[in-house]
Design a protein around this motif. Structure first.
Motif, PDB file in Angstrom:
ATOM      1  N   HIS A 191       0.812  -1.219   0.000  1.00  0.00           N
ATOM      2  CA  HIS A 191       0.000   0.000   0.000  1.00  0.00           C
ATOM      3  C   HIS A 191       0.845   1.269   0.000  1.00  0.00           C
ATOM      4  N   LYS A 192       2.149   1.120   0.050  1.00  0.00           N
ATOM      5  CA  LYS A 192       3.027   2.270  -0.152  1.00  0.00           C
ATOM      6  C   LYS A 192       3.239   2.532  -1.640  1.00  0.00           C
ATOM      7  N   THR A 193       2.727   1.654  -2.475  1.00  0.00           N
ATOM      8  CA  THR A 193       2.870   1.774  -3.921  1.00  0.00           C
ATOM      9  C   THR A 193       1.493   1.876  -4.567  1.00  0.00           C
ATOM     10  N   LEU A 194       1.481   2.068  -5.879  1.00  0.00           N
ATOM     11  CA  LEU A 194       0.220   2.127  -6.626  1.00  0.00           C
ATOM     12  C   LEU A 194      -0.370   0.756  -6.888  1.00  0.00           C
ATOM     13  N   ALA A 195       0.279  -0.298  -6.387  1.00  0.00           N
ATOM     14  CA  ALA A 195      -0.260  -1.647  -6.571  1.00  0.00           C
ATOM     15  C   ALA A 195      -1.645  -1.784  -5.963  1.00  0.00           C
ATOM     16  N   CYS A 196      -1.938  -1.028  -4.906  1.00  0.00           N
ATOM     17  CA  CYS A 196      -3.252  -1.128  -4.274  1.00  0.00           C
ATOM     18  C   CYS A 196      -4.354  -0.550  -5.148  1.00  0.00           C
ATOM     19  N   LEU A 197      -3.991   0.250  -6.161  1.00  0.00           N
ATOM     20  CA  LEU A 197      -4.972   0.755  -7.115  1.00  0.00           C
ATOM     21  C   LEU A 197      -5.060  -0.119  -8.354  1.00  0.00           C
ATOM     22  N   LYS A 198      -3.958  -0.761  -8.722  1.00  0.00           N
ATOM     23  CA  LYS A 198      -3.920  -1.530  -9.963  1.00  0.00           C
ATOM     24  C   LYS A 198      -4.400  -2.966  -9.782  1.00  0.00           C
ATOM     25  N   ALA A 199      -4.202  -3.536  -8.608  1.00  0.00           N
ATOM     26  CA  ALA A 199      -4.485  -4.956  -8.399  1.00  0.00           C
ATOM     27  C   ALA A 199      -5.816  -5.150  -7.693  1.00  0.00           C
ATOM     28  N   THR A 200      -6.576  -6.138  -8.136  1.00  0.00           N
ATOM     29  CA  THR A 200      -7.763  -6.536  -7.407  1.00  0.00           C
ATOM     30  C   THR A 200      -7.333  -7.195  -6.094  1.00  0.00           C
ATOM     31  N   PRO A 201      -8.227  -7.333  -5.122  1.00  0.00           N
ATOM     32  CA  PRO A 201      -7.827  -7.924  -3.836  1.00  0.00           C
ATOM     33  C   PRO A 201      -7.226  -9.316  -3.971  1.00  0.00           C
ATOM     34  N   GLN A 202      -7.792 -10.135  -4.862  1.00  0.00           N
ATOM     35  CA  GLN A 202      -7.242 -11.481  -5.005  1.00  0.00           C
ATOM     36  C   GLN A 202      -5.862 -11.464  -5.654  1.00  0.00           C
ATOM     37  N   GLU A 203      -5.612 -10.503  -6.551  1.00  0.00           N
ATOM     38  CA  GLU A 203      -4.289 -10.396  -7.161  1.00  0.00           C
ATOM     39  C   GLU A 203      -3.247  -9.950  -6.138  1.00  0.00           C
ATOM     40  N   LEU A 204      -3.616  -8.980  -5.300  1.00  0.00           N
ATOM     41  CA  LEU A 204      -2.687  -8.517  -4.278  1.00  0.00           C
ATOM     42  C   LEU A 204      -2.381  -9.614  -3.269  1.00  0.00           C
ATOM     43  N   ALA A 205      -3.404 -10.379  -2.896  1.00  0.00           N
ATOM     44  CA  ALA A 205      -3.201 -11.478  -1.947  1.00  0.00           C
ATOM     45  C   ALA A 205      -2.308 -12.562  -2.547  1.00  0.00           C
ATOM     46  N   LEU A 206      -2.559 -12.939  -3.800  1.00  0.00           N
ATOM     47  CA  LEU A 206      -1.741 -13.963  -4.443  1.00  0.00           C
ATOM     48  C   LEU A 206      -0.301 -13.493  -4.621  1.00  0.00           C
ATOM     49  N   ALA A 207      -0.120 -12.249  -5.049  1.00  0.00           N
ATOM     50  CA  ALA A 207       1.239 -11.724  -5.242  1.00  0.00           C
ATOM     51  C   ALA A 207       2.009 -11.721  -3.928  1.00  0.00           C
ATOM     52  N   SER A 208       1.369 -11.323  -2.849  1.00  0.00           N
ATOM     53  CA  SER A 208       2.034 -11.296  -1.542  1.00  0.00           C
ATOM     54  C   SER A 208       2.405 -12.696  -1.088  1.00  0.00           C
ATOM     55  N   LEU A 209       1.499 -13.659  -1.296  1.00  0.00           N
ATOM     56  CA  LEU A 209       1.790 -15.038  -0.903  1.00  0.00           C
ATOM     57  C   LEU A 209       2.915 -15.631  -1.739  1.00  0.00           C
ATOM     58  N   ILE A 210       2.914 -15.324  -3.037  1.00  0.00           N
ATOM     59  CA  ILE A 210       3.962 -15.854  -3.915  1.00  0.00           C
ATOM     60  C   ILE A 210       5.332 -15.338  -3.494  1.00  0.00           C
ATOM     61  N   ILE A 211       5.436 -14.038  -3.236  1.00  0.00           N
ATOM     62  CA  ILE A 211       6.723 -13.474  -2.824  1.00  0.00           C
ATOM     63  C   ILE A 211       7.152 -14.049  -1.480  1.00  0.00           C
ATOM     64  N   ALA A 212       6.221 -14.136  -0.527  1.00  0.00           N
ATOM     65  CA  ALA A 212       6.564 -14.661   0.799  1.00  0.00           C
ATOM     66  C   ALA A 212       7.015 -16.113   0.716  1.00  0.00           C
ATOM     67  N   ALA A 213       6.307 -16.922  -0.064  1.00  0.00           N
ATOM     68  CA  ALA A 213       6.663 -18.332  -0.179  1.00  0.00           C
ATOM     69  C   ALA A 213       8.024 -18.510  -0.838  1.00  0.00           C
ATOM     70  N   ARG A 214       8.311 -17.725  -1.857  1.00  0.00           N
ATOM     71  CA  ARG A 214       9.598 -17.870  -2.556  1.00  0.00           C
ATOM     72  C   ARG A 214      10.756 -17.344  -1.715  1.00  0.00           C
ATOM     73  N   LEU A 215      10.482 -16.390  -0.854  1.00  0.00           N
ATOM     74  CA  LEU A 215      11.525 -15.964   0.081  1.00  0.00           C
ATOM     75  C   LEU A 215      11.894 -17.099   1.039  1.00  0.00           C
ATOM     76  N   ARG A 216      10.963 -18.029   1.236  1.00  0.00           N
ATOM     77  CA  ARG A 216      11.205 -19.168   2.122  1.00  0.00           C
ATOM     78  C   ARG A 216      11.452 -20.460   1.365  1.00  0.00           C
ATOM     79  N   GLY A 217      11.718 -20.364   0.048  1.00  0.00           N
ATOM     80  CA  GLY A 217      12.142 -21.523  -0.727  1.00  0.00           C
ATOM     81  C   GLY A 217      11.050 -22.366  -1.319  1.00  0.00           C
ATOM     82  N   ILE A 218       9.807 -21.901  -1.342  1.00  0.00           N
ATOM     83  CA  ILE A 218       8.686 -22.661  -1.910  1.00  0.00           C
ATOM     84  C   ILE A 218       8.229 -21.970  -3.187  1.00  0.00           C
ATOM     85  N   ARG A 219       8.181 -22.730  -4.282  1.00  0.00           N
ATOM     86  CA  ARG A 219       7.837 -22.153  -5.578  1.00  0.00           C
ATOM     87  C   ARG A 219       6.323 -22.128  -5.761  1.00  0.00           C
TER      88      ARG A 219
END
Length: 420
Positions: A191-219
């Motif tokens: 929400h510090k970026t314009l992503a909160c305007l461009k992404a639907t809620p499900q897109e923002l949730a999926l993107a956050s989960l994908i980044i978090a999982a890959r930071l922990r080694g899960i693809r």
């Protein structure tokens, strides 16, 4: 507000018609700010400053996360639509928080919010309360900014939040609690970026989960985990021995978790764009985020490399702004012509949703709405200009595509008769 009529009722017809569109794509954002005085980097720094202020004030007043996130979305929106606003960005941030408290039914008086912000900023001075005359001038400015915020969102008070989707996806894909907690913080950072305007809620949730999982080694987030078919439509696991981009980072070695994006009314290209928006924040402003200092820049570079390689397997260019998923680009327009991105209905005015029949407490026009990624670039400009408002009379705001079409039909007939 009643639609523009074709009779002789004498009702003034608007020359500017603005339909509520809660999401924008990259082209719309670019068109809305072509003559921005501040650079993109300084804009981002200003948003981070406002975010920190909103977060600190909300901690004192006890605002929930949904109010804080809505405040940041309103701040980004009004800064896009009114880039040359004369007020201090801190006033815009407080006005956004005040307006968000109304949207989310967590009401606080403007003077209460101002008093808390003042005491935080001048912590060494004697604290003041909401009755202090020091706040009167700022109060008048905030009320004026609130009107601009309401116009920027077309008086559409409906909000959608990523938090329920984040929890749902975590359970569906068996994501561990530590990774879910990390994704929660990433979504807040977004929400510090314009992503909160461009992404639907499900897109923002999926993107956050994908980044978090890959930071922990899960693809998490691959479209297909099988590697038996060397197809361009397959996200095959990355070969660790392959030559990689700068840094020579090894990819995630954990299990691949496929995601069927169509199931969640989105696509890989849209989620990938959101991932890049978030990763840009961590690349440029690592130490001004919740998650950045805990992981380091190298980890986010590795995630970006992985996502770029998988996007290449899908035939999608990185940072493609949703244009590589078979959707038409937005029409070229003069800056200021757009409403606000995704309509709540499709191009034919058909709303995607279902009535809440179980409770029987809602009217038919209060259906649950699911916004799809394809809706985000439908609908074009009608030729109206923000600067035309004072020259051509009234502005009409509407939430319905069907109502918008009726309005324009009546307006065009009035123009033909020489009434406008």
């Amino acid at each position: 507000m009643a639609p523009a009529s074709d009779d002789e009722s004498g009702e003034p017809r608007p020359r500017v018609l603005q339909r509520s569109r809660p999401y924008l794509n990259e082209q719309m954002i670019t068109d809305l700010k072509p003559n921005r005085v501040l650079t993109q980097s300084r804009d981002q720094q200003g948003a981070i400053h406002v975010f920190n202020m909103v977060w600190a004030v909300s901690d004192v007043l006890g605002f929930p996360n949904r109010t804080r996130c809505t405040a940041m979305a309103l701040y980004h929106r009004v800064r896009l639509y009114y880039p040359d606003i004369d007020y201090n960005i801190a006033d815009v941030g407080l006005a956004s928080l005040f307006t968000a408290s109304k949207f989310e039914d967590t009401l606080k008086k403007s003077l209460e919010i101002q008093a808390v912000a003042y005491n935080i900023r001048y912590s060494g001075d004697d604290p003041i309360n909401s009755d202090s005359p020091v706040l009167e001038e700022q109060h008048r400015r905030i009320i004026g900014i609130e009107r601009q915020i309401l116009e920027a969102c077309s008086f559409d008070f409906r909000t959608r939040h990523h938090q329920p989707f984040l929890i749902k996806f975590s359970k569906f894909y068996n994501v561990s609690k530590p990774i879910t907690a990390l994704a929660w913080l990433i979504a807040i950072d977004a929400h510090k970026t314009l992503a909160c305007l461009k992404a639907t809620p499900q897109e923002l949730a999926l993107a956050s989960l994908i980044i978090a999982a890959r930071l922990r080694g899960i693809r998490l987030g691959v479209i297909q985990s099988s590697t038996t078919t060397p197809s361009s439509a397959t996200n095959s696991p990355i070969d660790p021995s392959a030559t990689m981009s700068p840094g020579n980072f090894a990819p995630s070695t954990g299990p691949a978790v496929p995601v069927v994006y169509d199931k969640w009314k989105t696509n890989f290209a849209a989620v990938l764009e959101t991932c890049h928006d978030i990763l840009d924040l961590y690349t440029d402003h690592l130490h001004h985020t919740f998650v950045g200092p805990r992981n380091g820049a190298d980890a986010f570079i590795r995630v970006r490399i992985e996502l770029n390689r998988e996007a290449k397997n899908e035939g999608i260019s990185p940072n493609n702004n949703n244009l590589g998923a078979g959707m038409p680009p937005a029409s070229p327009v003069t800056p200021g012509n757009y409403g606000y991105g995704a309509p709540y209905s499709d191009s034919n005015g058909n709303v995607n949703g279902r009535a809440d029949r179980e409770r029987g407490r809602r009217e038919r026009d209060e259906e649950e709405i699911v916004v799809t990624a394809g809706d985000k670039i439908r609908g074009g400009a009608k030729g109206q200009q923000l600067t035309d408002r004072s020259l051509h009379g009234s502005v009409r705001f509407t939430l319905s595509k069907k109502r918008e079409d009726e309005e324009w039909k009546a307006i065009n007939k009035a123009v033909e008769r020489g009434e406008l």
